[in-house]
Design a protein around this motif. Structure first.
Motif, PDB file in Angstrom:
ATOM      1  N   LYS A   1      30.840 -16.301   6.575  1.00 44.84           N
ATOM      2  CA  LYS A   1      31.430 -15.052   6.056  1.00 44.84           C
ATOM      3  C   LYS A   1      32.918 -15.236   5.772  1.00 44.84           C
ATOM      4  N   SER A   2      33.628 -15.879   6.682  1.00 45.74           N
ATOM      5  CA  SER A   2      35.055 -16.129   6.451  1.00 45.74           C
ATOM      6  C   SER A   2      35.254 -17.055   5.256  1.00 45.74           C
ATOM      7  N   TYR A   3      34.447 -18.073   5.184  1.00 45.12           N
ATOM      8  CA  TYR A   3      34.549 -19.057   4.099  1.00 45.12           C
ATOM      9  C   TYR A   3      34.362 -18.385   2.738  1.00 45.12           C
ATOM     10  N   LEU A   4      33.370 -17.493   2.640  1.00 44.23           N
ATOM     11  CA  LEU A   4      33.117 -16.812   1.376  1.00 44.23           C
ATOM     12  C   LEU A   4      34.214 -15.780   1.055  1.00 44.23           C
ATOM     13  N   LYS A   5      34.771 -15.163   2.079  1.00 37.80           N
ATOM     14  CA  LYS A   5      35.796 -14.135   1.857  1.00 37.80           C
ATOM     15  C   LYS A   5      37.122 -14.741   1.403  1.00 37.80           C
ATOM     16  N   TYR A   6      37.539 -15.828   2.063  1.00 43.78           N
ATOM     17  CA  TYR A   6      38.873 -16.375   1.811  1.00 43.78           C
ATOM     18  C   TYR A   6      38.876 -17.628   0.935  1.00 43.78           C
TER      19      TYR A   6
ATOM     20  N   ASP B   1      39.541 -17.143  12.683  1.00 47.46           N
ATOM     21  CA  ASP B   1      38.108 -17.270  12.976  1.00 47.46           C
ATOM     22  C   ASP B   1      37.931 -18.473  13.894  1.00 47.46           C
ATOM     23  N   MET B   2      37.678 -18.195  15.170  1.00 53.55           N
ATOM     24  CA  MET B   2      37.624 -19.257  16.179  1.00 53.55           C
ATOM     25  C   MET B   2      36.283 -19.985  16.222  1.00 53.55           C
ATOM     26  N   VAL B   3      35.299 -19.492  15.487  1.00 56.31           N
ATOM     27  CA  VAL B   3      33.970 -20.117  15.390  1.00 56.31           C
ATOM     28  C   VAL B   3      33.393 -20.350  16.792  1.00 56.31           C
ATOM     29  N   PHE B   4      33.289 -19.289  17.573  1.00 55.59           N
ATOM     30  CA  PHE B   4      32.825 -19.407  18.950  1.00 55.59           C
ATOM     31  C   PHE B   4      31.339 -19.762  19.045  1.00 55.59           C
ATOM     32  N   GLU B   5      30.551 -19.397  18.037  1.00 52.36           N
ATOM     33  CA  GLU B   5      29.103 -19.584  18.123  1.00 52.36           C
ATOM     34  C   GLU B   5      28.709 -20.989  17.699  1.00 52.36           C
TER      35      GLU B   5
ATOM     36  N   GLN C   1      38.649 -25.337  11.790  1.00 55.22           N
ATOM     37  CA  GLN C   1      38.495 -24.544  10.570  1.00 55.22           C
ATOM     38  C   GLN C   1      38.791 -25.345   9.301  1.00 55.22           C
ATOM     39  N   VAL C   2      39.799 -26.210   9.348  1.00 52.71           N
ATOM     40  CA  VAL C   2      40.146 -26.983   8.155  1.00 52.71           C
ATOM     41  C   VAL C   2      39.046 -28.000   7.841  1.00 52.71           C
ATOM     42  N   SER C   3      38.576 -28.686   8.865  1.00 50.54           N
ATOM     43  CA  SER C   3      37.496 -29.653   8.639  1.00 50.54           C
ATOM     44  C   SER C   3      36.251 -28.963   8.102  1.00 50.54           C
ATOM     45  N   ARG C   4      35.923 -27.793   8.639  1.00 56.14           N
ATOM     46  CA  ARG C   4      34.761 -27.048   8.150  1.00 56.14           C
ATOM     47  C   ARG C   4      34.933 -26.690   6.670  1.00 56.14           C
ATOM     48  N   THR C   5      36.132 -26.246   6.305  1.00 49.71           N
ATOM     49  CA  THR C   5      36.393 -25.886   4.914  1.00 49.71           C
ATOM     50  C   THR C   5      36.152 -27.082   3.998  1.00 49.71           C
ATOM     51  N   LEU C   6      36.707 -28.219   4.366  1.00 47.64           N
ATOM     52  CA  LEU C   6      36.553 -29.418   3.550  1.00 47.64           C
ATOM     53  C   LEU C   6      35.084 -29.821   3.426  1.00 47.64           C
ATOM     54  N   GLU C   7      34.372 -29.732   4.530  1.00 50.93           N
ATOM     55  CA  GLU C   7      32.974 -30.175   4.508  1.00 50.93           C
ATOM     56  C   GLU C   7      32.088 -29.189   3.751  1.00 50.93           C
ATOM     57  N   TYR C   8      32.348 -27.893   3.888  1.00 48.66           N
ATOM     58  CA  TYR C   8      31.576 -26.928   3.110  1.00 48.66           C
ATOM     59  C   TYR C   8      31.834 -27.093   1.610  1.00 48.66           C
TER      60      TYR C   8
ATOM     61  N   TYR D   1      46.320 -19.475   8.000  1.00 48.95           N
ATOM     62  CA  TYR D   1      45.968 -18.141   8.482  1.00 48.95           C
ATOM     63  C   TYR D   1      45.364 -17.305   7.356  1.00 48.95           C
ATOM     64  N   ALA D   2      44.816 -16.165   7.728  1.00 45.09           N
ATOM     65  CA  ALA D   2      44.171 -15.281   6.758  1.00 45.09           C
ATOM     66  C   ALA D   2      45.160 -14.728   5.740  1.00 45.09           C
TER      67      ALA D   2
END
Length: 771
Positions: A474-479, A486-490, A497-504, A549-550
């Motif tokens: 949801k954060s990725y699609l919004k921003y 977004d601490m990605v607790f789950e 967050q940066v690595s996730r962005t690059l990989e997505y 940041y957001a």
């Protein structure tokens, strides 16, 4: 070649292949040394960048068929604890042979395992009590057999295997009482064993539990086993802890339980045992054993397994003057073909994904589990698509079956369960690579599961927390990136967050490749746009990615040379280069080709390259994109020579289900799949004088590179089927047709070859490169 070394010197030195099988026995298997990587890594980057168990490759000397259901290893550690492998070279006590489901080269956990141990003299049952000293001088490890002398008991013990079974030969060198102890390795105080004296059997099971999502929950299946012995028992019993229950037949659901049988043996008498395994039932374990071993004796099964490994290793023939390089190469191939594992029984039965509530059937195809996909999408599955595409198609089909059975395409499926152990959504990348290479097709229903992962989040918190769906989508699609808020607790890996962005962004590109091929132009357009999201976390002032940041501001107090919480297992500088689908776009962000090269030069000169973790694996090939391919040739040569060795510490970092090893196989052949889902390979130059690749379609590709094994590692010229080419990449479909690649190699770089704009590999940015 038979030099004997102390344990201490072996950790730093070489474990030579001469202590393995006789050299006239096989053509390829003789070069495999399964002990490589079983000690702490002794490579430069591992020492510099590794943390804790990252400095151990976490491989064990498996005796198994390629991708076998159950793998057999000597055991020096009894627990199924996370990040603790069954065997470490630095240990000195042998506790038994484990029927293991350890994910080779990982930091996860073993599961559903059992152990069998021969003993002479007084009966001792607990693994930490019954263990025997052994010497590495008396240890013979091959892919088809492991043999060791148990010094405390005067027993010569050996194991060989089939796909789902293990066969054992125990030679008792002195007469008297001989015992064989069997135990499930449950850390939860669960499990079951029963002695069946009327049929000379011990049966049992070890329940499987999840880690990561659903930590500690039952996975819905067990590791079942049936042990059959070659003779009648004199006595038998069960035990719990240090307490023996002689002539009793059953014990269950207690800590430290097991069973034993006792024989009277003559001097140098052999006792044979064979163990069938299954994830479905004890009956299926017995059936697997009978179908796979039948009337075959130990020697016949050993010979058959040796032939299986010989056959798969023979798909690549390397020739040259450096024998150590052959040891590294074929050992890397062996490690590459261990996972994922076959999960179904010989009749196709297996428990369904994500809970095991149904018994499914895979028909005439194998069903696979334990995909360390964050690692293996990079080189392992591309290697399978190149050499054994039918098997890789079955693997990809298994991933799609998991989606059909569980409702969501899994992110990192292990122990036949959903997990979100690692970041990204690289099952999509693996499927895309296979699809774009024509290895698989995708139905509209199957395609819908991929789109669901990329565009939708689960409706319930329970589903999401259980591991279904992309983390922080949801954060990725919004921003267009994942902000630090977004601490990605789950997820097991929080933040990052940066690595996730690059990989997505890369995964979106890979899915866009599928959409384009299927003619789904709307999704192809959207995903193509999202594939540029890597730009949203790039800081121009730092020439590096950075936490954001957001509100669009970058994090303060930035140091790109040290680990940050928004980066996965590395530094921001190391992750900056993770844009495999759009190197040209990254180059433009950095200010053009020269600025890109200067930045890449600085990265390597600063000692930032860490080969022991996967996000770095494509970096040395990036000079091909920037007009300086000779630097790629130089760097890949250095990595091959310094990050891999024939010593027991000869693997840099976790092997991660064979990805570290698959990198070596590709790089030693002289090309690498930088961007899976694009059917091409980036050239770095062969490291053998001649390489012959035998494809499944009956064609052969021959790579000639005279002088490569004696230090000529720079490409001067290349011809493909007699036609000169300056392109720094190979097309997958072209090489699969077979032919001859002639490399003229030299000891000095040719700074003209492969430097033209049109010589460079694929990048998403179509207007090639801004020089």
């Amino acid at each position: 070649m038979n030099k004997k070394l102390s344990v201490k010197s072996l950790l730093l030195g070489l474990l030579l292949i001469g202590c393995q099988t006789p050299q006239n026995e096989t053509k390829f298997v003789k070069f495999v040394n399964p002990l490589i990587g079983t000690a702490p890594a002794a490579t430069i980057s591992a020492i510099e960048h590794g943390h804790g168990l990252e400095n151990n490759s976490q491989v064990v000397p498996y005796v198994t068929v390629p991708f076998g259901m159950t793998n057999w290893t000597p055991q020096t550690r009894a627990s199924e604890t996370k990040c603790q492998a069954p065997y470490y070279y630095t240990d000195s006590i042998f506790q038994g042979f484990r029927g293991s489901h350890w994910l080779s080269g990982s930091c996860v956990q073993d599961y559903g395992s059992m152990t069998i141990m021969p003993i002479s003299g007084d009966l001792k049952c607990l693994p930490t009590v019954r263990g025997s000293k052994f010497s590495h001088d008396n240890e013979k490890s091959t892919p088809y057999s492991y043999q060791v002398h148990l010094d405390d008991y005067d027993i010569e013990a050996e194991v060989t295997a089939t796909k789902r079974s293990g066969l054992f030969q125990f030679l008792f060198e002195k007469e008297g009482e001989a015992h064989i102890v069997v135990n499930p390795n449950s850390d939860e105080g669960q499990g079951f064993v029963r002695v069946l004296p009327e049929s000379n059997e011990i049966i049992g099971y070890n329940p499987v539990h999840r880690i990561y999502q659903g930590l500690g929950e039952e996975a819905g299946f067990s590791g079942y086993f049936v042990v059959q012995f070659s003779g009648d028992f004199e006595r038998y019993g069960v035990y719990q802890g240090s307490e023996l229950f002689e002539m009793e037949t059953q014990v269950s659901d207690l800590k430290d339980l097991g069973a034993y049988v006792t024989f009277q043996v003559q001097k140098n008498e052999k006792i044979y045992a064979r163990v069938g395994t299954s994830f479905t039932s004890i009956e299926q374990a017995r059936k697997n054993l009978e179908v796979e071993t039948g009337k075959l004796d130990f020697k016949e099964v050993k010979s058959k397994l040796r032939d299986e490994w010989e056959n798969i290793l023979s798909k690549i023939t390397v020739e040259g003057t450096n024998e150590d390089d052959k040891v590294k190469f074929y050992t890397a191939m062996y490690h590459s073909f261990l996972q994922p594992r076959i999960f179904n029984d010989c009749d196709g039965s297996y428990v369904s994904f994500a809970g095991g509530k149904q018994i499914m059937n895979s028909g005439d195809r194998d069903y696979f589990v334990d995909f360390s996909i964050w690692d293996t999408y990079r080189a392992s599955h591309p290697l399978f698509s190149l050499l054994i595409p039918k098997t890789n198609a079955d693997m990809m089909n298994s991933l799609l079956q998991k989606a059909e059975q569980g409702g969501w395409l899994p992110i990192f499926p292990c122990w036949n369960s959903y997990t979100s152990a690692m970041i990204g959504d690289h099952v999509i990348a693996a499927l895309s690579d296979a699809y774009m290479k024509g290895v698989i097709d995708l139905s509209e229903e199957q395609y819908s599961y991929l789109l669901q992962n990329a565009f939708t989040s689960p409706k319930t918190d329970e589903e999401y927390e259980g591991g279904k769906g992309r983390r922080a989508l949801k954060s990725y699609l919004k921003y267009g990136y994942i902000p630090l808020e977004d601490m990605v607790f789950e997820s097991f890996h929080n933040n990052e967050q940066v690595s996730r962005t690059l990989e997505y962004a890369y995964d979106d590109f890979a899915l866009g490749q599928i959409a384009g091929k299927k003619g789904d132009l709307n999704h192809a357009r959207i995903l193509h746009q999202r594939a540029s999201n890597y730009k949203n976390v790039y800081s121009t002032n730092d020439s590096c990615v950075r936490g954001k940041y957001a509100d669009g501001s970058f994090v303060k107090g930035f140091d790109k040379y040290i680990r940050q919480g928004y980066i996965t297992e590395g530094t921001p500088y190391q992750y900056t280069w993770y844009v495999p689908h759009d190197v040209a776009g990254l180059m433009n962000l950095m200010g053009g080709r020269q600025a890109f090269n200067n930045n890449l030069d600085l990265f390597f000169s600063a000692g930032q390259y860490w080969h022991g973790n996967e996000p770095s694996h494509q970096i040395s090939f990036l000079y091909n994109y920037s007009g300086q391919p000779w630097k790629t040739q130089q760097l890949v040569t250095k990595i091959l020579n310094t990050e891999y060795s024939t010593g027991v510490g000869g693997l840099s970092g976790n092997d991660d289900a064979g990805q570290m090893s698959a990198w070596y196989v590709f790089a030693a052949m002289g090309f690498y799949p930088v961007c899976p889902s694009v059917p091409e390979y980036v050239i770095s130059g062969p490291h053998f004088d001649k390489i012959t690749i035998a494809f499944e379609n009956g064609k052969e590709l021959v790579l000639n590179a005279p002088g490569a094994t004696s230090g000529k590692n720079y490409i001067q010229r290349v011809k493909f089927n007699g036609v000169e080419t300056s392109k720094t990449y190979l097309n997958h479909f072209d090489i699969r047709k077979g032919g001859v690649l002639d490399f003229k190699m030299g000891s000095k770089p040719n700074m003209e070859w492969g430097t033209g704009i049109n010589d460079r590999p694929f990048s998403m940015l179509q207007e090639k490169y801004s020089d």
